[in-house]
Design a protein around this motif. Structure first.
Motif, PDB file in Angstrom:
ATOM      1  N   ARG A   1       0.852  -1.185   0.000  1.00  0.00           N
ATOM      2  CA  ARG A   1       0.000   0.000   0.000  1.00  0.00           C
ATOM      3  C   ARG A   1       0.898   1.248   0.000  1.00  0.00           C
ATOM      4  O   ARG A   1       2.068   1.193   0.372  1.00  0.00           O
ATOM      5  CB  ARG A   1      -0.897   0.045   1.242  1.00  0.00           C
TER       6      ARG A   1
ATOM      7  N   ILE B   1       4.916  -7.667  -1.752  1.00  0.00           N
ATOM      8  CA  ILE B   1       5.856  -7.451  -0.653  1.00  0.00           C
ATOM      9  C   ILE B   1       7.171  -6.856  -1.152  1.00  0.00           C
ATOM     10  O   ILE B   1       7.882  -7.485  -1.933  1.00  0.00           O
ATOM     11  CB  ILE B   1       6.137  -8.798   0.073  1.00  0.00           C
ATOM     12  N   PRO B   2       7.467  -5.632  -0.715  1.00  0.00           N
ATOM     13  CA  PRO B   2       8.752  -5.048  -1.117  1.00  0.00           C
ATOM     14  C   PRO B   2       9.903  -5.696  -0.341  1.00  0.00           C
ATOM     15  O   PRO B   2       9.761  -5.995   0.840  1.00  0.00           O
ATOM     16  CB  PRO B   2       8.605  -3.573  -0.731  1.00  0.00           C
TER      17      PRO B   2
ATOM     18  N   LEU C   1      10.936   9.642  10.279  1.00  0.00           N
ATOM     19  CA  LEU C   1       9.633   9.008  10.495  1.00  0.00           C
ATOM     20  C   LEU C   1       9.567   8.507  11.927  1.00  0.00           C
ATOM     21  O   LEU C   1      10.468   7.823  12.404  1.00  0.00           O
ATOM     22  CB  LEU C   1       9.450   7.816   9.542  1.00  0.00           C
TER      23      LEU C   1
ATOM     24  N   MET D   1       0.580  -4.466  10.227  1.00  0.00           N
ATOM     25  CA  MET D   1       1.728  -4.357   9.345  1.00  0.00           C
ATOM     26  C   MET D   1       2.805  -5.284   9.896  1.00  0.00           C
ATOM     27  O   MET D   1       2.962  -5.379  11.117  1.00  0.00           O
ATOM     28  CB  MET D   1       2.208  -2.912   9.337  1.00  0.00           C
TER      29      MET D   1
ATOM     30  N   ASN E   1       5.150   5.333   1.757  1.00  0.00           N
ATOM     31  CA  ASN E   1       5.428   6.624   2.372  1.00  0.00           C
ATOM     32  C   ASN E   1       6.374   6.520   3.571  1.00  0.00           C
ATOM     33  O   ASN E   1       6.974   7.488   3.995  1.00  0.00           O
ATOM     34  CB  ASN E   1       4.106   7.271   2.812  1.00  0.00           C
ATOM     35  N   MET E   2       6.487   5.328   4.117  1.00  0.00           N
ATOM     36  CA  MET E   2       7.336   5.125   5.296  1.00  0.00           C
ATOM     37  C   MET E   2       8.753   4.686   4.936  1.00  0.00           C
ATOM     38  O   MET E   2       9.671   4.822   5.743  1.00  0.00           O
ATOM     39  CB  MET E   2       6.705   4.059   6.203  1.00  0.00           C
ATOM     40  N   LEU E   3       8.913   4.119   3.750  1.00  0.00           N
ATOM     41  CA  LEU E   3      10.185   3.490   3.416  1.00  0.00           C
ATOM     42  C   LEU E   3      11.190   4.450   2.783  1.00  0.00           C
ATOM     43  O   LEU E   3      10.818   5.394   2.103  1.00  0.00           O
ATOM     44  CB  LEU E   3       9.946   2.329   2.446  1.00  0.00           C
ATOM     45  N   SER E   4      12.446   4.163   3.017  1.00  0.00           N
ATOM     46  CA  SER E   4      13.476   4.873   2.259  1.00  0.00           C
ATOM     47  C   SER E   4      14.657   3.938   2.029  1.00  0.00           C
ATOM     48  O   SER E   4      14.736   2.865   2.607  1.00  0.00           O
ATOM     49  CB  SER E   4      13.916   6.147   2.990  1.00  0.00           C
TER      50      SER E   4
ATOM     51  N   LEU F   1       0.751   3.660   1.998  1.00  0.00           N
ATOM     52  CA  LEU F   1       1.163   3.998   3.366  1.00  0.00           C
ATOM     53  C   LEU F   1       2.567   3.441   3.612  1.00  0.00           C
ATOM     54  O   LEU F   1       3.447   4.135   4.123  1.00  0.00           O
ATOM     55  CB  LEU F   1       0.183   3.411   4.396  1.00  0.00           C
ATOM     56  N   THR F   2       2.754   2.197   3.228  1.00  0.00           N
ATOM     57  CA  THR F   2       4.068   1.583   3.385  1.00  0.00           C
ATOM     58  C   THR F   2       5.107   2.337   2.567  1.00  0.00           C
ATOM     59  O   THR F   2       6.193   2.643   3.057  1.00  0.00           O
ATOM     60  CB  THR F   2       4.024   0.102   2.942  1.00  0.00           C
TER      61      THR F   2
ATOM     62  N   PRO G   1      14.062  -0.138   7.737  1.00  0.00           N
ATOM     63  CA  PRO G   1      13.928   0.455   6.394  1.00  0.00           C
ATOM     64  C   PRO G   1      13.211   1.796   6.388  1.00  0.00           C
ATOM     65  O   PRO G   1      12.888   2.308   5.326  1.00  0.00           O
ATOM     66  CB  PRO G   1      13.078  -0.592   5.672  1.00  0.00           C
ATOM     67  N   TRP G   2      12.909   2.362   7.550  1.00  0.00           N
ATOM     68  CA  TRP G   2      12.062   3.553   7.586  1.00  0.00           C
ATOM     69  C   TRP G   2      12.829   4.810   7.191  1.00  0.00           C
ATOM     70  O   TRP G   2      14.020   4.923   7.444  1.00  0.00           O
ATOM     71  CB  TRP G   2      11.461   3.731   8.985  1.00  0.00           C
ATOM     72  N   ARG G   3      12.115   5.758   6.635  1.00  0.00           N
ATOM     73  CA  ARG G   3      12.761   6.993   6.224  1.00  0.00           C
ATOM     74  C   ARG G   3      13.209   7.766   7.462  1.00  0.00           C
ATOM     75  O   ARG G   3      12.550   7.706   8.507  1.00  0.00           O
ATOM     76  CB  ARG G   3      11.821   7.840   5.369  1.00  0.00           C
TER      77      ARG G   3
ATOM     78  N   LEU H   1      -4.481   3.550   1.448  1.00  0.00           N
ATOM     79  CA  LEU H   1      -4.686   2.182   1.948  1.00  0.00           C
ATOM     80  C   LEU H   1      -5.295   1.203   0.953  1.00  0.00           C
ATOM     81  O   LEU H   1      -5.262  -0.001   1.190  1.00  0.00           O
ATOM     82  CB  LEU H   1      -5.575   2.222   3.198  1.00  0.00           C
TER      83      LEU H   1
ATOM     84  N   ILE I   1      -2.067  -4.318   6.100  1.00  0.00           N
ATOM     85  CA  ILE I   1      -1.886  -3.128   5.280  1.00  0.00           C
ATOM     86  C   ILE I   1      -0.514  -3.180   4.619  1.00  0.00           C
ATOM     87  O   ILE I   1      -0.320  -2.713   3.506  1.00  0.00           O
ATOM     88  CB  ILE I   1      -2.022  -1.869   6.171  1.00  0.00           C
TER      89      ILE I   1
ATOM     90  N   HIS J   1      -2.996  -1.192  -4.123  1.00  0.00           N
ATOM     91  CA  HIS J   1      -2.070  -2.230  -3.686  1.00  0.00           C
ATOM     92  C   HIS J   1      -1.178  -2.651  -4.864  1.00  0.00           C
ATOM     93  O   HIS J   1      -1.663  -3.213  -5.834  1.00  0.00           O
ATOM     94  CB  HIS J   1      -2.887  -3.422  -3.170  1.00  0.00           C
TER      95      HIS J   1
ATOM     96  N   LEU K   1       3.168  -5.758   4.289  1.00  0.00           N
ATOM     97  CA  LEU K   1       4.111  -6.802   4.667  1.00  0.00           C
ATOM     98  C   LEU K   1       5.397  -6.467   3.933  1.00  0.00           C
ATOM     99  O   LEU K   1       5.355  -6.090   2.764  1.00  0.00           O
ATOM    100  CB  LEU K   1       3.640  -8.179   4.224  1.00  0.00           C
ATOM    101  N   LEU K   2       6.523  -6.565   4.604  1.00  0.00           N
ATOM    102  CA  LEU K   2       7.742  -6.329   3.877  1.00  0.00           C
ATOM    103  C   LEU K   2       8.867  -7.200   4.381  1.00  0.00           C
ATOM    104  O   LEU K   2       8.822  -7.708   5.493  1.00  0.00           O
ATOM    105  CB  LEU K   2       8.160  -4.848   3.916  1.00  0.00           C
TER     106      LEU K   2
END
Lengths: 122, 580
Positions: free
Chosen positions: A2, A112-113, B295, B247, A7-10, A4-5, B290-292, A88, B279, A91, B281-282
């Protein structure tokens, strides 16, 4: 995955200073319905990097988000619904996340990333 | 208002924390607490802390009802109308209970039912009827409805239940009479039990414990719950059941993605129960996460069972003799266990909202706990609110720790946390390092099983894995019966250990023919009665008391064996299944 995910990752490879936002390259995506919870959306809104969400939604052909957003918009049901949908319900099943600085690709497979770094990247 | 809270007689440590957590969850918006505590407890006179009967003060009847219906360990919450040490005293108490509390429930237009219950003792239906008739002094005007009454009244007593439940003896008979305010619904447990779940792994969390964790984590609608060691998703399934968004991350892609085929993975576990899928899975590591950058405060709860390497990861574990254990390194120890906990605390401190909860299992050497007080890992952002022990063997247990985030995460905090971690690691966590945890769990005192290290079976998990998910989780055979051992091979399960080695061990034990027959029958019965994961505990107990059984186990999703059996004839073979 999604948005949301997303937006959180880097990209947290050692030495990378500008690993966010990851460019979303989507090959396959679907819409999956999620119950809308207004309280959750209001709570999460300040933590969202808005331009990154707008760009990611565009990559999935969803252009119904305003260019800019602020907290006052959260009273609008219409805005909440769009925000909810972009955050959300979209996908990404197959594709990749690409680091803006190094070009390193993080593949997305079956939704899944894979954010795991190689040993020499840590 | 004070209520009588009756618990199920299980997981004793978890009972009050669950009620308190739920009280907090349900009263967050509704009650302005001021400085008074939300929940207060009292024990009935002469009752022990482990008694099922507790008095509890809760903010409202509505909250009491909600707690009871969501709790796993509360059997019921009752408005107490009277109690006594005998029936005369009870009658007196009920008569003295205020009329205005009683009358609304006794009117003509409402139906009722009286249930007679006793703790640890069976009361015959004739006795039950007599007791109900003995209550005729209560002016019930409504009609009895056994199926769907408006009000349920409970007559409960605790009396001389013997000593087989591990409780101190009853000093005094107590009888309680009360109106049911709310009752538990444990019917969700059969639905979610692991044996009917499509996709489980060796560390899948037992459904009941997973629900307790979700309750202590205050999972609910509008909350985002994260599990950084998601595995097959069992904890998130519980959180999703209570309406939370979920998550999860895992370092092992085979766990989160492939599962055991296209229709057997973490996603399908949610589908199976008609729950909203996670919402996110990674595949990611917690170090670095892995978070920016920047955050923070994303999750309302982080609930997990960190991989301490006790169960998953080992290809196959046989009792390793002491002299061999020195260089025995568990195959999954990517980084030390204390580092793993430190990373979890630090990640949680950053990523939880203020007031958010971190709920996780922490392994504890019970011997250590007896000799010194147990020291838990600490973090300046967290306040430990509960620690509940789950005893897994005589020398190993795990504690469910519930922490609340009370401080904002800053750079300074990060430094303080590192310092505390260093101190903790040097002074309190020695036993967690390297193979010590394994030794604590699996160490054997006997000297018979000197398996040659090179002859340790090496197999890939596929075949075993498909077996794992079958209903039969265990095979017990009699070590003195070669036939029985042979027979077990036909049961889909092919032990790949070196049979000749095993046979040599078996031959060394010699017992009388009569005893042999008895043991054969016993193992047969045991095998026949095997139906659920819960039984594994019983088997473990039986094994400890019965050195003549050999047990080949698969799917150790529940029990950790204590191999420290003193009898020299005991032999345990424990298979752990790896994902590859």
């Amino acid at each position: 995955m999604r948005l949301l995910t997303h937006n959180m990752l880097s990209c947290n490879i050692k030495g990378v200073t500008n690993g966010f936002p990851l460019k979303l390259e989507a090959d396959k995506w679907v819409t999956k319905e999620v119950d809308l919870n207004a309280d959750f959306l209001r709570g999460v809104f300040p933590k969202i990097e808005w331009p990154a969400l707008v760009a990611a939604a565009r990559a999935l052909d969803y252009g119904d988000l305003p260019e800019q957003a602020d907290g006052s918009m959260l009273t609008s049901e219409d805005f909440l619904r769009r925000f909810h949908h972009a955050l959300l319900e979209l996908h990404v099943e197959e594709g990749a996340l690409v680091c803006p600085e190094t070009g390193r690709r993080f593949p997305i497979s079956k939704g899944i990333p894979n954010m795991l770094l190689h040993e020499d990247e840590v | 208002m004070w209520y009588l809270c009756v618990f199920y007689h299980r997981l004793l440590d978890y009972r009050r924390p669950e009620v308190e957590s739920l009280a907090e969850l349900f009263s967050r918006e509704e009650v302005d607490r001021g400085s008074s505590p939300l929940v207060e407890w009292m024990l009935p006179e002469k009752h022990h802390m482990d008694s099922p009967f507790h008095f509890v003060s809760l903010p409202s009847e509505d909250i009491a009802r909600k707690i009871a219906s969501r709790s796993l360990l509360v059997k019921g919450i009752y408005e107490l109308w009277g109690q006594g040490t005998d029936y005369e005293e009870l009658e007196q108490a009920i008569k003295e209970y205020p009329e205005d509390r009683k009358l609304p429930y006794l009117t003509e237009d409402c139906t009722f039912k009286i249930i007679v219950d006793s703790f640890g003792k069976v009361i015959s239906s004739q006795e039950q009827n007599e007791r109900i008739h003995g209550l005729s002094y209560i002016p019930f005007k409504g009609r009895v409805n056994l199926k769907k009454p408006d009000h349920k009244f409970w007559l409960m007593e605790t009396d001389d239940y013997g000593s087989n439940n591990g409780l101190p003896p009853v000093l005094q008979k107590t009888i309680f009479f009360g109106l049911e305010v709310g009752a538990a619904n444990r019917s969700l447990l059969p639905t979610y039990q692991l044996k009917s779940r499509k996709y489980i792994g060796p560390t899948a969390m037992d459904a009941e414990i997973a629900f307790l964790m979700a309750n202590q984590g205050l999972a609910g609608p509008g909350k985002l719950v994260y599990d950084p060691f998601v595995g097959t998703g069992s904890i998130l399934v519980a959180a999703a059941h209570f309406g939370a968004m979920t998550m999860g991350a895992d370092i092992d892609i085979r766990v989160v993605r492939d599962g055991r085929g296209p229709n057997c993975n973490v996603w399908t576990n949610f589908e199976q129960y008609n729950l909203p899928e996670p919402i996110g899975l990674l595949r990611a590591d917690n170090n670095p996460p892995p978070w920016r950058p920047g955050l923070k405060e994303m999750f309302d709860a982080i609930i997990c069972d960190p991989p301490y390497g006790v169960r998953a990861g080992m290809q196959c574990w046989l009792i390793v003799p002491d002299e061999k254990r020195v260089d025995h390194i568990p195959s999954t120890a990517p980084y030390s266990l204390t580092e793993c906990v430190h990373d979890l605390l630090d990640l949680s401190a950053k990523m939880l909202v203020m007031g958010g909860r971190l709920v996780f299992f922490y392994p504890v050497s019970r011997e250590d706990g007896v000799m010194n007080s147990i020291k838990y890992p600490e973090h300046p952002c967290f306040k430990l609110v509960y620690s509940c022990e789950q005893i897994l063997s005589s020398r190993y247990g795990r504690h469910l720790l519930t922490m609340v985030k009370v401080g904002v995460y800053t750079k300074e905090v990060e430094e303080v946390a590192k310092e505390r971690h260093r101190e903790f690691k040097e002074n309190h966590a020695k036993w967690l390092e390297e193979g010590n945890l394994h030794s604590a769990v699996f160490e054997s005192n006997d000297g018979i099983s000197k398996f040659d290290r090179d002859s340790k079976p090496k197999y890939r998990g596929k075949e075993i894995f498909s077996y794992c998910n079958a209903t039969i989780g265990i095979i017990c055979i009699n070590i003195i019966s070669k036939q029985a051992l042979e027979a077990s091979y036909t049961l889909k399960f092919k032990p790949t250990f070196d049979r000749t080695v095993l046979m040599t061990k078996i031959k060394k034990i010699d017992i009388s023919p009569a005893k042999k027959v008895m043991e054969q029958q016993k193992s047969q019965q045991l095998y026949n009665s095997m139906s659920s994961h819960e039984d594994l505990t019983n088997v473990a107990m039986l094994m400890i008391h019965n050195p003549l059984l050999i047990c080949i186990m698969c799917d150790l999703s529940y029990v950790i064996f204590d191999a420290s059996i003193n009898q020299s004839s005991a032999l345990l073979i424990t298979y752990n299944v790896a994902f590859d």
